[in-house]
Design an enzyme around this catalytic site. Structure first.
Site, PDB file in Angstrom:
ATOM      1  N   CYS A   1     -33.616 -26.989 -21.629  1.00 29.40           N
ATOM      2  CA  CYS A   1     -34.242 -26.382 -22.814  1.00 29.40           C
ATOM      3  C   CYS A   1     -34.783 -25.019 -22.418  1.00 29.40           C
ATOM      4  O   CYS A   1     -34.020 -24.106 -22.199  1.00 29.40           O
ATOM      5  CB  CYS A   1     -35.305 -27.292 -23.392  1.00 29.40           C
ATOM      6  SG  CYS A   1     -36.540 -27.833 -22.198  1.00 29.40           S
ATOM      7  N   SER A   2     -36.091 -24.905 -22.296  1.00 31.70           N
ATOM      8  CA  SER A   2     -36.666 -23.624 -21.883  1.00 31.70           C
ATOM      9  C   SER A   2     -38.019 -23.829 -21.213  1.00 31.70           C
ATOM     10  O   SER A   2     -38.946 -23.064 -21.432  1.00 31.70           O
ATOM     11  CB  SER A   2     -36.790 -22.679 -23.079  1.00 31.70           C
ATOM     12  OG  SER A   2     -37.589 -23.278 -24.082  1.00 31.70           O
ATOM     13  N   CYS A   3     -38.143 -24.875 -20.370  1.00 29.33           N
ATOM     14  CA  CYS A   3     -39.387 -25.120 -19.650  1.00 29.33           C
ATOM     15  C   CYS A   3     -39.737 -23.880 -18.837  1.00 29.33           C
ATOM     16  O   CYS A   3     -38.876 -23.299 -18.171  1.00 29.33           O
ATOM     17  CB  CYS A   3     -39.255 -26.338 -18.740  1.00 29.33           C
ATOM     18  SG  CYS A   3     -39.021 -27.869 -19.649  1.00 29.33           S
TER      19      CYS A   3
ATOM     20  N   CYS B   1     -34.222 -23.054 -16.942  1.00 24.59           N
ATOM     21  CA  CYS B   1     -34.364 -24.438 -17.385  1.00 24.59           C
ATOM     22  C   CYS B   1     -33.063 -24.756 -18.091  1.00 24.59           C
ATOM     23  O   CYS B   1     -32.806 -24.264 -19.187  1.00 24.59           O
ATOM     24  CB  CYS B   1     -35.553 -24.629 -18.325  1.00 24.59           C
ATOM     25  SG  CYS B   1     -35.657 -26.336 -18.925  1.00 24.59           S
TER      26      CYS B   1
END
Length: 195
Positions: A106-108, A103
């Site tokens: 961000c950090s999906c 991602c």
């Protein structure tokens, strides 16, 4: 990439947001903790491993998983998303292609299927480099792919999460689904490892 990564900045931002929510009376700290605990209670890479093992042993399920991951994991009583609905797309590794998930914003990440994301997945170094130089990043994880293997990097979003369907290891025909699931690692579900 596999070393420790400081998430201090993110942690400070999250704590600040929690403090603001509590100060403004939007949510009580205890209530927020309950929501987070409930959300994470069923989150585990064992869920993703179970999905993979079932796909390896049931060709019909495998086809449905690749066509509509969200619906297929629901057949097993699992949800791909979290608080808001998300689409799950499952991408399959083959003898000629390898998939890796990131991602970049961000950090999906499909937490319910893969458990809480590892710190390296959230790091800016991984998020930026795996897109530009995936082969080099995978080698840092110890994964050396043949030069003719095509590597595809899939960028998760808030609406669509990805999971890799790793190649089934050879000589595992006699194993049960439970035994097969035990072979599947979280990194294989992200694509930074092979089985």
């Amino acid at each position: 990439m596999t070393g420790t990564h400081s998430d201090a900045l993110v942690s400070r931002r999250v704590r600040r947001l929690e403090t603001l929510l509590e100060e403004r009376g939007i949510v009580a700290g205890a209530a927020l903790d309950e929501v987070i605990d409930a959300f994470l209670s069923g989150a585990s890479p064992a869920n993703g491993a179970r999905v993979v093992a079932h796909a390896w042993t049931d060709p019909g399920f495998r086809a449905r998983l690749l066509a509509d991951g969200t619906a297929a994991v629901a057949e097993l009583g699992l949800a791909a998303g979290g608080v808001q609905p998300q689409r799950l797309r499952v991408v399959e590794n083959t003898s000629h292609t390898h998939n890796v998930i990131v991602c970049t914003l961000c950090s999906c990440y499909p937490i319910r299927l893969l458990g809480p994301s590892p710190s390296w997945y959230k790091s800016e170094a991984y998020r930026s480099r795996v897109v530009r130089e995936p082969r080099a990043v995978l080698e840092e994880f110890g994964l050396r792919l043949p030069a003719d293997t095509e590597i595809t990097v899939w960028d998760s979003t808030s609406e669509t999460r990805y999971m890799v369907l790793p190649r089934r290891p050879e000589d595992t025909e006699s194993l049960t689904e439970q035994d097969l699931a035990a072979l599947v690692s979280r990194n294989a579900l992200i694509g930074t490892a092979a089985l």
